[in-house]
Design an enzyme around this catalytic site. Structure first.
Site, PDB file in Angstrom:
ATOM      1  N   ARG A 186       0.807  -1.066   0.336  1.00  0.00           N
ATOM      2  CA  ARG A 186       0.315  -0.305   0.069  1.00  0.00           C
ATOM      3  C   ARG A 186       0.639   1.085   0.067  1.00  0.00           C
ATOM      4  O   ARG A 186       0.399   1.893  -0.918  1.00  0.00           O
ATOM      5  CB  ARG A 186      -0.582  -0.269   1.292  1.00  0.00           C
ATOM      6  CG  ARG A 186      -2.649  -0.977   0.778  1.00  0.00           C
ATOM      7  CD  ARG A 186      -2.995  -1.055   2.382  1.00  0.00           C
ATOM      8  NE  ARG A 186      -2.282  -1.455   3.639  1.00  0.00           N
ATOM      9  CZ  ARG A 186      -1.881  -2.804   3.593  1.00  0.00           C
ATOM     10  NH1 ARG A 186      -2.660  -4.232   2.914  1.00  0.00           N
ATOM     11  NH2 ARG A 186      -1.689  -3.239   4.836  1.00  0.00           N
ATOM     12  N   GLU A 244       4.584  -7.919  14.086  1.00  0.00           N
ATOM     13  CA  GLU A 244       3.706  -8.353  15.441  1.00  0.00           C
ATOM     14  C   GLU A 244       2.958 -10.182  14.764  1.00  0.00           C
ATOM     15  O   GLU A 244       2.712 -10.723  16.075  1.00  0.00           O
ATOM     16  CB  GLU A 244       2.561  -7.962  15.630  1.00  0.00           C
ATOM     17  CG  GLU A 244       1.328  -7.424  14.490  1.00  0.00           C
ATOM     18  CD  GLU A 244       1.586  -5.796  14.001  1.00  0.00           C
ATOM     19  OE1 GLU A 244       0.962  -5.633  13.157  1.00  0.00           O
ATOM     20  OE2 GLU A 244       2.786  -5.875  12.987  1.00  0.00           O
TER      21      GLU A 244
END
Length: 185
Positions: A72, A109
């Protein structure tokens, strides 16, 4: 932990992001909330406001390149580069470029990843680079991008992200690098 600082924010940007963003629980893994900015980018006014916010504080001639992070970030960096009259650097995920490449691995994460830039045909020595991405969470991706660019001899002039997810330590990992965040999740 450092509190998020909203830099270069306007009510129009925050409103557009909040109104258009899609939040998806437990994606890509349990316990992770994915903030999908695709609907913001699909809205002409929202996209325009976001790009203007990402480059606020940077003038034509202040940077040599705008770098976008796969994937993105490519969309955001392309639009920002056009406005700043610069070239664009596509910082790719591992395996997308032919060798030789410069690479930097990092933890996410929800896993691990590697970023790459071409090692041939691109001299970044002394070039000032604005790095843009959609979301700052743990800071792993942006930290790796900064390290990769610096390994290539570039000077990171700043980081601009659309959305910061507070409480994950991303801002703390990037201390010392100018960081502009447009809104908070």
């Amino acid at each position: 932990m450092t509190e998020p600082a909203l830099t270069h924010v306007s009510p129009a940007i925050s409103s557009a992001v909040e109104r258009l963003m899609r939040r998806v629980e437990d994606f890509p893994s349990a316990g992770v909330q994915f903030c999908d900015l695709t609907p913001v980018l699909a809205d002409a006014d929202g996209f325009d406001a976001v790009v203007a916010g990402l480059i606020a504080g940077h003038e034509i001639g202040s940077v040599d390149y705008v770098a976008g992070l796969d994937a993105r970030g490519f969309l955001l960096a392309g639009a920002a580069a056009v406005r700043l009259h610069t070239g664009i650097l596509a910082i790719r995920k591992a395996g997308k470029l032919p060798p030789p490449v410069h690479s930097r691995s990092y933890e996410l994460e929800y896993g691990a990843a590697t970023l790459e830039l071409p090692a041939d045909g691109l001299d970044l020595s002394g070039k000032r680079v604005l790095v843009v991405d959609d979301v700052l969470a743990t800071g792993g991706t942006l930290t790796a991008a900064v390290g990769l660019l610096e390994d290539c001899g570039a000077i990171v002039a700043g980081l601009s992200v659309v959305l910061e997810v507070p409480g994950l330590g991303g801002r703390d990992r990037l201390a010392g690098t100018p960081l502009a965040c447009l809104t908070v999740a």
